[in-house]
Motif scaffolding. Structure first.
Motif, short mmCIF file in Angstrom:
data_model
loop_
_atom_site.label_atom_id
_atom_site.label_comp_id
_atom_site.label_asym_id
_atom_site.label_seq_id
_atom_site.Cartn_x
_atom_site.Cartn_y
_atom_site.Cartn_z
N ALA A 274 0.97 -1.63 0.27
CA ALA A 274 0.12 0.27 -0.06
C ALA A 274 1.00 1.18 0.16
O ALA A 274 0.54 2.21 -0.42
CB ALA A 274 -0.16 0.34 1.39
N ALA A 275 2.14 0.94 0.78
CA ALA A 275 3.47 2.49 0.79
C ALA A 275 3.38 2.77 -0.79
O ALA A 275 3.91 4.07 -0.91
CB ALA A 275 4.14 2.46 2.01
N ILE A 276 4.19 1.73 -1.12
CA ILE A 276 4.14 1.74 -2.07
C ILE A 276 3.07 2.19 -3.25
O ILE A 276 3.82 2.97 -4.53
CB ILE A 276 5.25 -0.15 -2.46
N ARG A 277 2.18 1.55 -3.73
CA ARG A 277 1.45 2.21 -4.59
C ARG A 277 0.67 3.18 -4.63
O ARG A 277 0.88 4.61 -5.12
CB ARG A 277 -0.09 1.53 -4.33
N GLU A 278 1.19 4.17 -3.15
CA GLU A 278 0.67 5.52 -2.52
C GLU A 278 1.97 6.25 -3.04
O GLU A 278 1.88 7.55 -3.97
CB GLU A 278 0.41 5.10 -0.96
N SER A 279 3.18 5.60 -3.08
CA SER A 279 4.33 6.96 -3.37
C SER A 279 3.72 6.74 -4.97
O SER A 279 4.25 7.61 -5.52
CB SER A 279 5.42 6.07 -2.36
N LEU A 280 4.08 6.02 -5.04
CA LEU A 280 4.03 5.74 -7.11
C LEU A 280 2.36 6.74 -7.45
O LEU A 280 2.79 7.74 -8.66
CB LEU A 280 3.66 4.61 -7.24
N ASP A 281 1.57 7.02 -6.72
CA ASP A 281 0.53 7.31 -6.74
C ASP A 281 0.65 8.86 -7.06
O ASP A 281 0.23 9.99 -7.20
CB ASP A 281 -0.83 7.00 -5.79
N ALA A 282 1.70 9.40 -5.78
CA ALA A 282 2.77 10.45 -5.50
C ALA A 282 3.16 11.27 -7.00
O ALA A 282 2.45 12.36 -7.03
CB ALA A 282 2.34 10.35 -3.64
N ALA A 283 3.96 10.17 -6.66
CA ALA A 283 4.92 10.36 -7.87
C ALA A 283 4.07 10.66 -9.28
O ALA A 283 4.74 11.58 -10.31
CB ALA A 283 5.36 9.72 -8.88
N MET A 284 2.92 9.98 -9.65
CA MET A 284 2.17 10.38 -10.63
C MET A 284 1.07 11.75 -10.69
O MET A 284 1.20 11.82 -12.14
CB MET A 284 1.20 8.91 -11.23
N VAL A 285 0.65 11.84 -9.65
CA VAL A 285 0.29 13.05 -9.30
C VAL A 285 1.25 14.20 -9.61
O VAL A 285 0.71 15.20 -10.16
CB VAL A 285 -0.53 13.12 -8.55
#
Length: 503
Positions: A283-294
């Protein structure tokens, strides 16, 4: 040779009932005594032998001439204590019968154990004229009895050295034998009969099938099962001598499964921890990648807008190249996003999920404060990926532990309440910790610090994957209330929801 027993008319009259002696010839009694299988001897008052029958001579190995006129102590051995002879003479000289055991010695020097019965024979004037002795060799029966006793002692010693509690039951399920381990266990349980406390024999069938029962002994939970075996029938009653039918016996061994259960529970918790760590990491990796994509989407949107604003026919190789590289980077980030579908969605008990959470966190919270939970109703079912929901609750407890360690002066108190309402399942987590680091006026970057806001986004990610919602409130009395809302499973909507407290 005539035998003194029947040469003496007075002795014959005392030995044989008058009615019988009047009708039968005295020679018949001599023949009966002489041919009797019981060893018989007769002595005078000074213990000199006046008569022995054939069985006596065969038993001792002496001939008739070797015994007649000789003191009866010819058979005595040094193995019989003197006090036994003293007790014997004290009784028979008073005219009292005496029955006892003597270790006698045969002519060849071999010893045998004799069961001896001696009675005085009186004259007409009441004086003791003779002593009548009947002898029986009980060496073999004594050896058998001793062998049986030795075997019983050996069995008792073996049973008492067996660490497992063992009992033997009769046909009425009453205990007829138990070992030291069982006695000790009963004593540790306050002197109560442990077998009855386990539900035997009322729940005999269930226990025999492998059911386990938990008892609190010495302040610790002990888990027991039973192994039950029928024993071969043992006939020990005289009334059953010919029928060879005896009541059944049962051997019961108590199996202390406490350590194995503890190890299995520990292994399960360790596996659960690993799954939670894995789930939270994903979940943390996914959240970090989502933040990077944003963050990457902002410049890309600006590049796209700049390209659209360029006059027709006019190209900007730099803008195009930057935009294409940005799109490729965005695609790579999208491809790296881990899937949250790590397990199949299924029904699970909400109460058991909360119990797992308590088992995982109570050892960590114990030094800081207290964790309590309850579920209403007790049979409340959830649906989805169980470990993701568990990870969501775990993330908030992690946050509580971090803040509690920063404020050791304040004892930590957490309550977790699961309940069904408005076609949804709610998890309400209350704590007594201030939410100052996550206050609305705080800078945005504080939300990314571990324990200071990042967990909320991870929880939102996991709960959102289940079409759920989260809500966070600062309580007027202090502390925070985090509420997770999940759709109620369709199968549970079809039946009435009752309330009840599980803890």
């Amino acid at each position: 040779m005539r035998i003194p027993l029947f040469d003496d008319a007075s002795l014959m009259e005392q030995t044989v009932p008058a009615a019988v002696s009047a009708t039968l010839h005295p020679g018949l009694f001599y023949t009966a005594v002489e041919q009797s299988s019981v060893a018989i001897s007769i002595t005078d008052p000074r213990a000199r032998i006046v008569y022995t029958n054939l069985a006596f001579r065969q038993l001792t190995g002496y001939g008739e001439s070797e015994l007649t006129g000789v003191n009866h102590n010819i058979l005595a051995s040094r193995q019989t204590p003197k006090k036994h002879y003293q007790e014997m003479w004290s009784a028979i000289t008073q005219g009292l019968p005496w029955v006892g055991q003597l270790i006698n010695q045969r002519k060849n020097g071999s010893l045998y154990l004799a069961e001896v019965s001696i009675s005085a024979v009186f004259s007409a004037d009441g004086r003791i004229e003779h002593f009548l002795g009947m002898h029986k060799d009980i060496s073999d029966s004594y050896a058998l009895m001793q062998r049986l006793r030795n075997q019983m002692s050996l069995i008792a010693a073996v049973l008492n050295n067996v660490p497992a509690p063992v009992v033997v039951l009769d046909e009425h399920d009453h205990i007829v034998m138990d070992n030291l381990a069982y006695k000790t266990l009963c004593a540790d349980y306050g002197g109560r009969e442990l077998l009855a406390e386990l539900g035997y024999p009322a729940n005999k069938a269930r226990l025999a099938s492998g059911a386990r029962v938990t008892l609190q002994i010495g302040g610790a939970a002990r888990v027991f099962g039973l192994s039950i075996w029928p024993l071969a029938e043992v006939n020990e009653e005289v009334s059953r001598y010919f029928s060879d039918v005896a009541p059944p016996r049962t051997l019961v061994t108590l199996i202390d499964d406490s350590e194995q259960q503890r190890q299995r529970a520990q292994q399960r918790l360790e596996q659960l921890k690993q799954k939670l760590v894995s789930g939270k990491l994903l979940a943390a990796i996914r959240e970090s990648l989502d933040a990077a994509m944003v963050q990457l989407s902002g410049p890309l949107n600006m590049l796209a807008a700049a390209r659209r604003l360029s006059p027709e026919g006019l190209t900007h190789p730099g803008l195009d190249a930057a935009w294409q590289e940005g799109q490729q980077a965005l695609a790579r980030l999208q491809a790296c996003r881990p899937s949250l579908e790590q397990e199949e969605s299924d029904f699970w008990s909400v109460g058991e999920l909360l119990q797992d959470l308590a088992d995982l966190y109570r050892p960590r919270i114990r030094s800081l404060g207290e964790l309590q939970w309850r579920c209403e109703p007790q049979l409340l079912l959830g649906f989805g990926q169980r470990h993701q929901i568990l990870a969501s609750l775990s993330l908030w407890l992690d946050r509580c532990l971090i803040l509690a360690n920063e404020r050791p002066a304040t004892p930590l108190f957490i309550t977790l309440h699961a309940y069904a309402q408005d076609n949804a399942i709610f998890f309400a987590l209350r704590d007594n910790l201030s939410l100052q680091p996550v206050h609305h006026a705080a800078p945005a970057q504080t939300f990314t610090q571990p324990g200071h806001g990042m967990e909320l986004r991870l929880i939102q990610t996991l709960i959102g994957n289940h079409q759920g919602m989260i809500d966070l409130h600062i309580q007027a009395e202090g502390g925070t209330l985090l509420t997770l809302r999940l759709p109620l499973p369709a199968m549970q909507l079809r039946r009435p929801v009752t309330t009840g407290e599980s803890k």
